[in-house]
Write an enzyme that holds these catalytic residues in place. Structure first.
Site, PDB file in Angstrom:
ATOM      1  N   ARG A 116      -4.954  12.610   1.425  1.00  0.00           N
ATOM      2  CA  ARG A 116      -6.115  11.745   1.614  1.00  0.00           C
ATOM      3  C   ARG A 116      -6.831  11.538   0.274  1.00  0.00           C
ATOM      4  NH1 ARG A 116      -8.428   7.706   4.427  1.00  0.00           N
ATOM      5  NH2 ARG A 116      -9.681   8.426   6.173  1.00  0.00           N
TER       6      ARG A 116
ATOM      7  N   ASP B 133       0.113  -7.707  -5.654  1.00  0.00           N
ATOM      8  CA  ASP B 133      -1.296  -7.543  -5.282  1.00  0.00           C
ATOM      9  C   ASP B 133      -1.577  -8.416  -4.057  1.00  0.00           C
ATOM     10  OD1 ASP B 133      -3.957  -6.521  -7.095  1.00  0.00           O
ATOM     11  OD2 ASP B 133      -4.316  -7.809  -5.353  1.00  0.00           O
TER      12      ASP B 133
ATOM     13  N   GLY C  85       0.818  -1.218   0.000  1.00  0.00           N
ATOM     14  CA  GLY C  85       0.000   0.000   0.000  1.00  0.00           C
ATOM     15  C   GLY C  85       0.848   1.262   0.000  1.00  0.00           C
TER      16      GLY C  85
ATOM     17  N   LEU D 196      -0.122  -2.124   4.829  1.00  0.00           N
ATOM     18  CA  LEU D 196      -1.075  -1.015   4.703  1.00  0.00           C
ATOM     19  C   LEU D 196      -2.044  -1.198   3.539  1.00  0.00           C
ATOM     20  CD1 LEU D 196       1.361   2.027   5.209  1.00  0.00           C
ATOM     21  CD2 LEU D 196       0.311   0.559   6.921  1.00  0.00           C
TER      22      LEU D 196
ATOM     23  N   LYS E  95     -11.523  -6.411   8.349  1.00  0.00           N
ATOM     24  CA  LYS E  95     -10.409  -5.948   9.190  1.00  0.00           C
ATOM     25  C   LYS E  95     -10.410  -6.648  10.557  1.00  0.00           C
ATOM     26  CE  LYS E  95      -8.079  -2.691   6.828  1.00  0.00           C
ATOM     27  NZ  LYS E  95      -6.622  -2.580   6.733  1.00  0.00           N
TER      28      LYS E  95
ATOM     29  N   TYR F 218     -14.399  -8.788  -2.791  1.00  0.00           N
ATOM     30  CA  TYR F 218     -13.049  -8.301  -3.086  1.00  0.00           C
ATOM     31  C   TYR F 218     -12.414  -7.694  -1.838  1.00  0.00           C
ATOM     32  CZ  TYR F 218      -9.173  -5.595  -4.651  1.00  0.00           C
ATOM     33  OH  TYR F 218      -7.909  -5.073  -4.752  1.00  0.00           O
TER      34      TYR F 218
ATOM     35  N   GLY G  88      -0.499   4.653  -1.320  1.00  0.00           N
ATOM     36  CA  GLY G  88      -1.623   5.299  -0.641  1.00  0.00           C
ATOM     37  C   GLY G  88      -1.162   6.448   0.250  1.00  0.00           C
TER      38      GLY G  88
ATOM     39  N   HIS H  30      -7.419   9.190  10.075  1.00  0.00           N
ATOM     40  CA  HIS H  30      -6.350  10.184   9.946  1.00  0.00           C
ATOM     41  C   HIS H  30      -6.291  10.659   8.504  1.00  0.00           C
ATOM     42  CE1 HIS H  30      -4.749   6.099   9.877  1.00  0.00           C
ATOM     43  NE2 HIS H  30      -3.959   6.511   8.902  1.00  0.00           N
TER      44      HIS H  30
ATOM     45  N   GLU I 270     -12.820   1.221  12.723  1.00  0.00           N
ATOM     46  CA  GLU I 270     -14.065   0.688  12.136  1.00  0.00           C
ATOM     47  C   GLU I 270     -14.419  -0.672  12.739  1.00  0.00           C
ATOM     48  OE1 GLU I 270     -16.508   1.751   9.600  1.00  0.00           O
ATOM     49  OE2 GLU I 270     -15.657   3.517  10.530  1.00  0.00           O
TER      50      GLU I 270
HETATM   51  P1  NDP Z   1      -5.401   4.366   0.883  1.00  0.00           P
HETATM   52  O1  NDP Z   1      -6.701   3.945   0.333  1.00  0.00           O
HETATM   53  O2  NDP Z   1      -4.917   5.767   0.667  1.00  0.00           O
HETATM   54  O3  NDP Z   1      -4.255   3.390   0.338  1.00  0.00           O
HETATM   55  C1  NDP Z   1      -4.469   2.025   0.201  1.00  0.00           C
HETATM   56  C2  NDP Z   1      -3.287   1.407  -0.503  1.00  0.00           C
HETATM   57  O4  NDP Z   1      -3.532   0.015  -0.691  1.00  0.00           O
HETATM   58  C3  NDP Z   1      -3.012   1.982  -1.906  1.00  0.00           C
HETATM   59  O5  NDP Z   1      -1.625   1.994  -2.114  1.00  0.00           O
HETATM   60  C4  NDP Z   1      -3.681   0.960  -2.810  1.00  0.00           C
HETATM   61  O6  NDP Z   1      -3.144   0.921  -4.106  1.00  0.00           O
HETATM   62  C5  NDP Z   1      -3.324  -0.308  -2.062  1.00  0.00           C
HETATM   63  N1  NDP Z   1      -4.153  -1.451  -2.419  1.00  0.00           N
HETATM   64  C6  NDP Z   1      -5.491  -1.537  -2.415  1.00  0.00           C
HETATM   65  N2  NDP Z   1      -5.885  -2.777  -2.781  1.00  0.00           N
HETATM   66  C7  NDP Z   1      -4.757  -3.473  -3.045  1.00  0.00           C
HETATM   67  C8  NDP Z   1      -4.493  -4.790  -3.479  1.00  0.00           C
HETATM   68  N3  NDP Z   1      -5.468  -5.650  -3.723  1.00  0.00           N
HETATM   69  N4  NDP Z   1      -3.209  -5.163  -3.650  1.00  0.00           N
HETATM   70  C9  NDP Z   1      -2.194  -4.302  -3.415  1.00  0.00           C
HETATM   71  N5  NDP Z   1      -2.375  -3.041  -3.006  1.00  0.00           N
HETATM   72  C10 NDP Z   1      -3.648  -2.631  -2.819  1.00  0.00           C
HETATM   73  O7  NDP Z   1      -5.447   4.047   2.454  1.00  0.00           O
HETATM   74  P2  NDP Z   1      -4.697   4.771   3.671  1.00  0.00           P
HETATM   75  O8  NDP Z   1      -3.313   5.064   3.298  1.00  0.00           O
HETATM   76  O9  NDP Z   1      -5.583   5.822   4.206  1.00  0.00           O
HETATM   77  O10 NDP Z   1      -4.738   3.603   4.766  1.00  0.00           O
HETATM   78  C11 NDP Z   1      -3.690   2.645   4.859  1.00  0.00           C
HETATM   79  C12 NDP Z   1      -4.202   1.416   5.604  1.00  0.00           C
HETATM   80  O11 NDP Z   1      -4.646   1.776   6.893  1.00  0.00           O
HETATM   81  C13 NDP Z   1      -5.383   0.710   4.935  1.00  0.00           C
HETATM   82  O12 NDP Z   1      -5.226  -0.663   5.188  1.00  0.00           O
HETATM   83  C14 NDP Z   1      -6.587   1.243   5.680  1.00  0.00           C
HETATM   84  O13 NDP Z   1      -7.630   0.307   5.631  1.00  0.00           O
HETATM   85  C15 NDP Z   1      -6.009   1.399   7.070  1.00  0.00           C
HETATM   86  N6  NDP Z   1      -6.581   2.420   7.904  1.00  0.00           N
HETATM   87  C16 NDP Z   1      -6.686   3.709   7.448  1.00  0.00           C
HETATM   88  C17 NDP Z   1      -7.150   4.704   8.271  1.00  0.00           C
HETATM   89  C18 NDP Z   1      -7.279   6.113   7.817  1.00  0.00           C
HETATM   90  O14 NDP Z   1      -8.004   6.875   8.466  1.00  0.00           O
HETATM   91  N7  NDP Z   1      -6.604   6.524   6.757  1.00  0.00           N
HETATM   92  C19 NDP Z   1      -7.549   4.404   9.677  1.00  0.00           C
HETATM   93  C20 NDP Z   1      -7.358   3.022  10.042  1.00  0.00           C
HETATM   94  C21 NDP Z   1      -6.888   2.074   9.189  1.00  0.00           C
HETATM   95  P3  NDP Z   1      -3.688   1.910  -5.277  1.00  0.00           P
HETATM   96  O15 NDP Z   1      -2.984   3.222  -5.029  1.00  0.00           O
HETATM   97  O16 NDP Z   1      -3.256   1.185  -6.495  1.00  0.00           O
HETATM   98  O17 NDP Z   1      -5.170   2.003  -5.092  1.00  0.00           O
HETATM   99  P1  GDR Z   2     -14.628   6.243   7.326  1.00  0.00           P
HETATM  100  O1  GDR Z   2     -14.216   7.546   6.502  1.00  0.00           O
HETATM  101  O2  GDR Z   2     -15.814   5.572   6.782  1.00  0.00           O
HETATM  102  O3  GDR Z   2     -14.680   6.651   8.781  1.00  0.00           O
HETATM  103  O4  GDR Z   2     -13.371   5.295   7.045  1.00  0.00           O
HETATM  104  P2  GDR Z   2     -15.041   8.479   5.523  1.00  0.00           P
HETATM  105  O5  GDR Z   2     -14.273   9.745   5.435  1.00  0.00           O
HETATM  106  O6  GDR Z   2     -15.407   7.784   4.262  1.00  0.00           O
HETATM  107  O7  GDR Z   2     -16.407   8.728   6.349  1.00  0.00           O
HETATM  108  C1  GDR Z   2     -16.400   9.356   7.622  1.00  0.00           C
HETATM  109  C2  GDR Z   2     -17.826   9.651   8.033  1.00  0.00           C
HETATM  110  O8  GDR Z   2     -18.348  10.678   7.192  1.00  0.00           O
HETATM  111  C3  GDR Z   2     -19.642  10.304   6.757  1.00  0.00           C
HETATM  112  N1  GDR Z   2     -19.966  10.970   5.504  1.00  0.00           N
HETATM  113  C4  GDR Z   2     -19.384  10.757   4.303  1.00  0.00           C
HETATM  114  N2  GDR Z   2     -18.362   9.958   3.949  1.00  0.00           N
HETATM  115  C5  GDR Z   2     -17.971   9.992   2.644  1.00  0.00           C
HETATM  116  N3  GDR Z   2     -16.936   9.238   2.269  1.00  0.00           N
HETATM  117  N4  GDR Z   2     -18.596  10.753   1.706  1.00  0.00           N
HETATM  118  C6  GDR Z   2     -19.639  11.565   2.036  1.00  0.00           C
HETATM  119  O9  GDR Z   2     -20.186  12.266   1.195  1.00  0.00           O
HETATM  120  C7  GDR Z   2     -20.038  11.579   3.401  1.00  0.00           C
HETATM  121  N5  GDR Z   2     -20.984  12.259   4.070  1.00  0.00           N
HETATM  122  C8  GDR Z   2     -20.926  11.890   5.332  1.00  0.00           C
HETATM  123  C9  GDR Z   2     -19.578   8.785   6.647  1.00  0.00           C
HETATM  124  O10 GDR Z   2     -20.876   8.236   6.612  1.00  0.00           O
HETATM  125  C10 GDR Z   2     -18.779   8.457   7.896  1.00  0.00           C
HETATM  126  O11 GDR Z   2     -19.624   8.404   9.007  1.00  0.00           O
HETATM  127  C11 GDR Z   2     -12.051   5.809   7.067  1.00  0.00           C
HETATM  128  C12 GDR Z   2     -11.218   4.977   6.084  1.00  0.00           C
HETATM  129  O12 GDR Z   2      -9.945   5.568   5.948  1.00  0.00           O
HETATM  130  C13 GDR Z   2     -11.040   3.562   6.616  1.00  0.00           C
HETATM  131  O13 GDR Z   2     -10.109   2.853   5.783  1.00  0.00           O
HETATM  132  C14 GDR Z   2     -10.503   3.631   8.043  1.00  0.00           C
HETATM  133  O14 GDR Z   2     -10.356   2.340   8.562  1.00  0.00           O
HETATM  134  C15 GDR Z   2     -11.422   4.459   8.914  1.00  0.00           C
HETATM  135  O15 GDR Z   2     -11.512   5.761   8.362  1.00  0.00           O
HETATM  136  C16 GDR Z   2     -10.896   4.590  10.331  1.00  0.00           C
END
Ligand code: NDP
Ligand code: GDR
Length: 361
Positions: free
Chosen positions: A191, A63, A8, A85, A160, A100, A11, A186, A134
């Site tokens: 983002r 992948d 990841g 990640l 998860k 998926y 990301g 975060h 989550e």
């Molecule tokens: P992103 O969605 O920004 O990044 C996800 C990464 O995973 C990308 O590099 C994506 O690649 C890659 N990826 C997705 N599917 C696959 C796959 N099948 N094989 C290989 N790579 C894959 O997420 P974040 O950086 O925000 O989060 C990182 C991790 O932390 C995730 O596991 C998320 O679920 C977890 N997490 C995130 C939080 C948050 O608030 N951000 C909070 C708690 C947990 P590509 O760029 O090609 O799509």
């Molecule tokens: P979340 O993040 O589901 O907490 O998962 P997201 O920003 O998608 O939603 C946060 C809250 O906002 C509400 N919401 C909306 N969300 C989106 N995406 N679009 C909208 O238009 C909208 N309007 C309101 C949602 O319902 C939700 O309550 C993120 C991801 O990064 C996960 O991978 C990670 O594990 C968790 O944070 C912690």
């Protein structure tokens, strides 16, 4: 010199973590997915020519759904640390792609753990698993801590939870140094554009410059504990430096609503947003111009919602010496400033007679 492997890496978190580890002198390997176009824009500034003999940042195609590929990369890299990640990380999308999501997020984690075990690296390789708030879903107590029971509310959350427990199981069964970081939301300028914070800052900047008319949003009353990704990747690294593996909640301990996020982002742009109506008929009006700029849209509501999340990061403070340093206000300011720069660039593109990309999801 330590070697780390980041799944990841393309990301949000992968980018900040790669920067952190390179700064610390690591050799960093990352896994990226094959795509028909470039998909490395977040990490392009870290790119090093593979012909360079002193290269410290390398990318491998891979992948999470491909076990033999993961085994082959881990065998080649022999990492001291793996940061898992990679995930289909969008909660709403997980309702559309549940199988998926389970394959990449749940079984993908198993594939990493099993690869390390099969390759005889259990002593050498430490593993960080990207677990999430989550998993708490329908919360059993507030604030949520390491001992709070899980009750996931989405296919993503459920996948998860499997990943969390299989990580615990490999630690207990095979003595692996494998830990879960239970990270609360975060954010950052990196983002993804369809998560709520970035969707808000991006749309309000575009509205402010006349590139777009309105922001369409879901649940305004959802409450989240929002931190900055730069702070949170520090915690990931700290966890793998401990002598003994352990699971940690990583959070700010402060909660805000989606509505508040919109209001504060607006204020950064000199826009005062007032609310009118109720439920799906609620709208946000910009006070100075009287323009309707925020509409609630049913399509962004989830079949099952996580209404409230608030983390207790006490254990991380005590054991890791970690705490969030970037405030909510600073986070919003940085995101708005970054999206305003992008919106200004888009204005120039439009002025030159071209169309900028008006993705409004
Ligand atoms: P992103 O969605 O920004 O990044 C996800 C990464 O995973 C990308 O590099 C994506 O690649 C890659 N990826 C997705 N599917 C696959 C796959 N099948 N094989 C290989 N790579 C894959 O997420 P974040 O950086 O925000 O989060 C990182 C991790 O932390 C995730 O596991 C998320 O679920 C977890 N997490 C995130 C939080 C948050 O608030 N951000 C909070 C708690 C947990 P590509 O760029 O090609 O799509
Ligand atoms: P979340 O993040 O589901 O907490 O998962 P997201 O920003 O998608 O939603 C946060 C809250 O906002 C509400 N919401 C909306 N969300 C989106 N995406 N679009 C909208 O238009 C909208 N309007 C309101 C949602 O319902 C939700 O309550 C993120 C991801 O990064 C996960 O991978 C990670 O594990 C968790 O944070 C912690």
């Amino acid at each position: 010199m330590k070697t780390a492997l980041i799944t990841g890496v393309t990301g949000q978190d992968g980018t900040y973590l790669a920067e952190l580890l390179l700064d610390k002198g690591y050799v960093v390997h990352g896994i990226k997915r094959r795509a028909s176009s470039f998909n490395t824009s977040r990490i392009d500034h870290l790119y090093q020519d593979p012909h360079d003999p002193d290269i410290r940042f390398r990318l491998h195609y891979g992948d999470m759904t491909d076990a033999t590929n993961l085994i082959s990369i881990i065998q080649q890299v022999q990492p001291d640390e793996i940061y898992n990640l990679a995930a289909q990380s969008h909660v709403q999308v997980s309702f559309e792609t549940p199988e998926y999501t389970a394959n990449s997020d749940a079984l993908g984690t198993l594939r990493i753990l099993e690869a390390v075990r099969l390759l005889g690296l259990t002593e050498k390789t430490r593993i960080y698993q990207a677990s999430t708030s989550e998993m708490f879903g329908q919360v059993a107590e507030t604030p949520q801590r390491e001992s709070t029971p899980f009750y996931p509310r989405s296919p993503y959350g459920a996948a998860k939870v499997y990943a969390y427990w299989i990580t615990v199981n490999y630690r207990e069964a095979y003595g692996m140094h494998a830990s879960n970081g239970i990270l609360f939301n975060h954010e950052s300028p990196l983002r993804g554009e369809t998560f709520v914070t970035r969707k808000i800052t991006r749309a309000l900047c575009r509205i402010n410059l006349g590139l777009q008319d309105a922001l369409y949003i879901g649940n305004l009353d959802s409450l989240r504990d929002w931190g900055h990704a730069r702070d949170y990747v520090r915690a990931m690294w700290e966890m793998l430096q401990l002598d003994e593996p352990e699971d940690f909640v990583i959070a700010t301990g402060e909660q805000h609503s989606v509505r508040e996020f919109i209001e504060r982002s607006g204020r950064e742009l000199g826009m005062e947003i007032e609310w009118s109506g109720e439920g799906v008929d609620e709208i946000g009006i910009e006070k100075n111009t009287g323009k309707k700029i925020v509409y609630v849209d049913q399509r962004y509501f989830r079949p099952t919602e996580v209404d409230t999340l608030l983390g207790d990061p006490t254990l991380a403070r005590e054991r890791l010496g970690w705490q969030a340093e970037i405030t909510f206000e600073e986070l919003v300011r940085e995101m708005v400033a970054a999206d305003l720069r992008i919106a200004k660039k888009d204005t120039l593109i439009e002025k030159a007679g071209y169309r900028s990309f008006n993705y409004n999801e």
